[in-house]
Enzyme design. Sequence first.
Site, PDB file in Angstrom:
ATOM      1  N   LYS A  10       0.837  -1.196   0.000  1.00 13.38           N
ATOM      2  CA  LYS A  10       0.000   0.000   0.000  1.00 13.38           C
ATOM      3  C   LYS A  10       0.874   1.250   0.000  1.00 13.38           C
ATOM      4  CE  LYS A  10      -4.124  -1.535   2.492  1.00 13.38           C
ATOM      5  NZ  LYS A  10      -4.718  -1.626   3.819  1.00 13.38           N
TER       6      LYS A  10
HETATM    7  N1  GLU Z   1      -7.255  -6.669   8.027  1.00 11.13           N
HETATM    8  C1  GLU Z   1      -6.434  -7.597   7.326  1.00 11.13           C
HETATM    9  C2  GLU Z   1      -5.717  -6.906   6.187  1.00 11.13           C
HETATM   10  O1  GLU Z   1      -6.159  -5.857   5.728  1.00 11.13           O
HETATM   11  C3  GLU Z   1      -7.201  -8.758   6.738  1.00 11.13           C
HETATM   12  C4  GLU Z   1      -7.629  -9.691   7.774  1.00 11.13           C
HETATM   13  C5  GLU Z   1      -8.403 -10.885   7.308  1.00 11.13           C
HETATM   14  O2  GLU Z   1      -9.035 -10.833   6.235  1.00 11.13           O
HETATM   15  O3  GLU Z   1      -8.414 -11.858   8.040  1.00 11.13           O
HETATM   16  O4  GLU Z   1      -4.715  -7.419   5.751  1.00 11.13           O
END
Ligand code: GLU
Length: 321
Positions: A254
């Site tokens: 990102k």
């Molecule tokens: N919040 C996590 C991320 O953006 C993804 C978590 C999940 O899908 O288990 O990488």
Amino acid sequence: MGVRGRYAPSPTGALHLGNLRTALFAWLQARKENGAFVLRMEDIDQPRVQEGSAEEILSDLKWLGLTWDEGPDEDGPFGPYVQSERLRIYEESLQILRDQDLLFRCYCSRRDVREAASAPHGPGGVVYPGTCRHLTADEQRRLQAQRPERNPSLRFIVPDDRVAFLDQIAGDYAEVPARDVGDFIVRRSDSLFAYQLVVVVDDALMGISDVVRGADLLTSTPRQMALFDAFGVSPPRFWHAPLMLDHQGDRMSKRDGSDSLALLRDQGYKPADVIGLLASSLGWVDKGSRLSAGELLEEITLDDLRAPSARPAPSLRSEKL
Ligand code: GLU
């Protein structure tokens, strides 16, 4: 409750094409099975949260035509859908583990663990060698006194047995958490709840039946299954979708923002262009296709979702449209 899918972005920057592809994947799976789709904002790691990022993520997903039934802006029976508003729930979940004697305080820094002579590397990184698992109260006091400014983290005691599951995309996967990762952190030394804990608590309490996410989290899944087990909840089905690689064959990050939707929009891309790019990068439609998310939903089958063909990142038109 039927099929309930979710997309759980972290608001740590604008979503890149790889993130959007995973979001599309999750949305297609839930909708294809006539399920509900939940949007959960994973802002638990507050120091990494970027101002304005959560709003940008929601508006990007809407622009693409991915709709959700429950989420930060769409109240539902399992809210709140923002992790920073669920701290009391996480605190209570730790108590459930504590009551089963499944937690211990760990005084090691990351460096201590890395340097512990016997710590080998497993699929999830360095294996915690169990240093603080059996400390007496006296030993704990002594270690605390050595680094008074540092709070202990809390680790979860993993089971000794093998944890195996059938990933809907990646196929059979198994680990022996005690050998491959060791006891892992559920509350960090900076007092923040760890991702592994909160993701399981939320998926369990939100009744999620299907977790669709990037393949980088495949090796986290056995740890999460061990937590599901400790909470007495059956785990969801998992779909670990291939990660989109950039033109150098590296994982997208990102950080550089070069594939943010804002930039593509500035270049004249419309939602149908982006959906076409994402779907063709998984071999679901021909290159150059333009179609809405809804049209793609009609076009593909669940079998297509189970067998994506990962291709290199789609090439973006450089000229302005
Ligand atoms: N919040 C996590 C991320 O953006 C993804 C978590 C999940 O899908 O288990 O990488």
